[in-house]
Design an enzyme around this catalytic site. Structure first.
Site, PDB file in Angstrom:
ATOM      1  CB  SER A 157      -0.896  -0.005   1.252  1.00  0.00           C
ATOM      2  OG  SER A 157      -1.512   1.259   1.436  1.00  0.00           O
ATOM      3  CE  LYS A 216      -4.940  -2.742   2.796  1.00  0.00           C
ATOM      4  NZ  LYS A 216      -5.918  -2.026   1.956  1.00  0.00           N
ATOM      5  CG  ASN A 230      -3.571  -3.943  -0.663  1.00  0.00           C
ATOM      6  OD1 ASN A 230      -4.326  -4.054   0.296  1.00  0.00           O
ATOM      7  ND2 ASN A 230      -2.865  -2.846  -0.882  1.00  0.00           N
ATOM      8  NE  ARG A 260     -17.439  -4.244 -46.809  1.00  0.00           N
ATOM      9  CZ  ARG A 260     -16.672  -3.938 -47.879  1.00  0.00           C
ATOM     10  NH1 ARG A 260     -15.983  -2.829 -47.894  1.00  0.00           N
ATOM     11  NH2 ARG A 260     -16.608  -4.756 -48.894  1.00  0.00           N
TER      12      ARG A 260
END
Length: 445
Positions: A270, A276, A278, A309
């Site tokens: 983080s 952290k 993550n 087309r």
């Protein structure tokens, strides 16, 4: 657009490098030169012309940036590419360049050539994921964990069977993608090889063989099934990958902690919270998958195209189709690493099984009590004991054993077994074995 910041991180970097503007120019050149070779083989152009074209254009410098600038006036990359290629040829060869083709023939066939190695790369990655999933399944065939429904604890299962479902999802998507054909496109101005009669179909078949692409029944200028099939098959792979990432990210939550993504220097950190870790790989997978889902909606909604087309529908396909392939490849690169290095915390799985004090075993307990107490009373007693166990933080089996309707009425050993999650795993192990057999049967596909 800062693509390097906002788009490419979700894609395979190898694929991004191999699918740039120059690669598209090379693919269009491959189509045009192969067409000249086919026409020469049929006698439609003089002998030696295709080789002279190849030599002259090999020495020339096709300018991708100039082609890109010319798209605004022509509407697609083939128009400025054809003009530039013709200008680089000697006068005696110009008339044979792009003969019998239209711009959509060049763009569609070039895109198929561009995507062919990407599908091979996807198949390799899916096989790698399958091997990693098999190893996880077998390692945790008997590892009990909580099964969850509507985000709540439900009944016990094994981690092995969870991985089995991941593996089946990926393999089903792989089989579907493997069956997708990449057809050549050659029909001329309105798809009927105007001016060339039956030679046109012969050229189309020969061009497909020369380029290593599939032979369509007819030119598919506004029959966009090939694009629909490829786009939805890529979306199926994205969905299977996203399922794994979603499950992993939920199981990595701090309060759950049953699995963790593989560690790598700086991975998951983080910018403001040093503690952290993550689940960044899961985030990248899910981010890629969400983009693919959006691209698929564009492709599906461009399936019906007018007359001979498309007016905008065809043009809308190019970016979503190619980006989807690159995004899925990027997602699978992350899935492979995730499955190969997934950290499984069996201690936390055991802890979470006991989080309700054993209350998740209320259903098997009710089944045990039903012959003695009757179905309704058995359900009431098992639920009441589960709530007491949760509220008082006492073992579920202990609370049950003290209940006046249970005490002395049920065998204590049978009661303890009914409260043991490890003894209530249903067909989990059999499902892992069944999945392993099914995956082995598909190894030749």
């Amino acid at each position: 657009m800062p693509a390097g910041f906002l788009k490419h991180p979700f894609m395979s970097q190898r694929a991004v490098a191999e699918c740039d503007d120059d690669a598209m120019v090379r693919a269009m050149l491959t189509v045009e030169l192969a067409l000249a070779e086919v026409q020469e083989a049929s006698g439609a152009i003089p002998h030696g012309v295709s080789q002279q074209m190849r030599e002259q254009l090999a020495r020339a410098d096709l300018d991708a940036s100039e082609i890109a600038q010319g798209i605004a006036s022509g509407g697609n990359a083939a128009i400025p590419f054809v003009k530039q290629g013709r200008a680089l040829l000697t006068d005696d060869l110009k008339r044979y360049w792009h003969q019998g083709a239209t711009s959509q023939d060049v763009v569609d066939s070039a895109l198929m050539l561009l995507l062919k190695p990407r599908l091979a790369a996807l198949d390799e990655l899916l096989l790698r994921c399958r091997s990693a999933a098999l190893a996880l399944m077998e390692a945790h065939i008997d590892t009990p964990m909580v099964g969850r429904t509507l985000m709540q604890q439900a009944l016990p299962m094994t981690f092995g069977v969870k991985v089995a479902h991941w593996a089946i999802g990926l393999e089903q998507a792989r089989r579907r993608l493997f069956a997708v054909e990449l057809p050549v496109q050659l029909g001329g101005a309105v798809g009927v090889h105007s001016g060339w009669d039956n030679l046109g179909l012969e050229w189309m078949d020969a061009l497909a063989e020369r380029l290593g692409l599939a032979v369509p029944v007819l030119p598919w200028h506004t029959d966009r099934y090939p694009i629909h099939a490829l786009g939805t098959a890529l979306d199926a792979v994205a969905g299977a990958a996203e399922k794994i990432a979603l499950d992993v990210s939920l199981l990595t939550q701090t309060e759950v902690g049953e699995v963790a993504e593989p560690t790598a220097p700086g991975m998951g950190e983080s910018s403001s919270m040093p503690h952290k870790r993550n689940p960044v790989r899961s985030a990248l997978i899910r981010g890629a998958a969400r983009q693919v889902h959006g691209h698929t909606s564009v492709l599906v909604n461009a399936t019906a195209q007018p007359l001979e087309r498309g007016l905008g529908e065809w043009h809308a396909e190019w970016a979503p189709l190619t980006e989807s392939a690159l995004l899925v490849e990027g997602a699978l690169e992350q899935v492979a690493v995730l499955l190969e290095g997934l950290e499984v915390n069996t201690t936390n799985m055991h802890r979470n099984l006991a989080a309700t004090g054993g209350g998740i075993m209320a259903e098997p307990v009710a089944r045990l009590l039903a012959p003695t107490l009757g179905v309704e009373q058995a359900k009431a007693v098992s639920a009441e004991a589960a709530e007491t166990s949760r509220r008082e933080a006492r073992p579920y089996s202990e609370v049950l054993a003290e209940h006046p309707d249970v005490k002395g009425a049920v065998n204590p050993d049978s009661l303890r077994e009914a409260c043991d999650p490890a003894l209530y795993l249903g067909s989990s192990a059999a499902q892992v074995m069944r999945t392993r057999k099914w995956l082995a049967s598909s190894s030749a596909h």
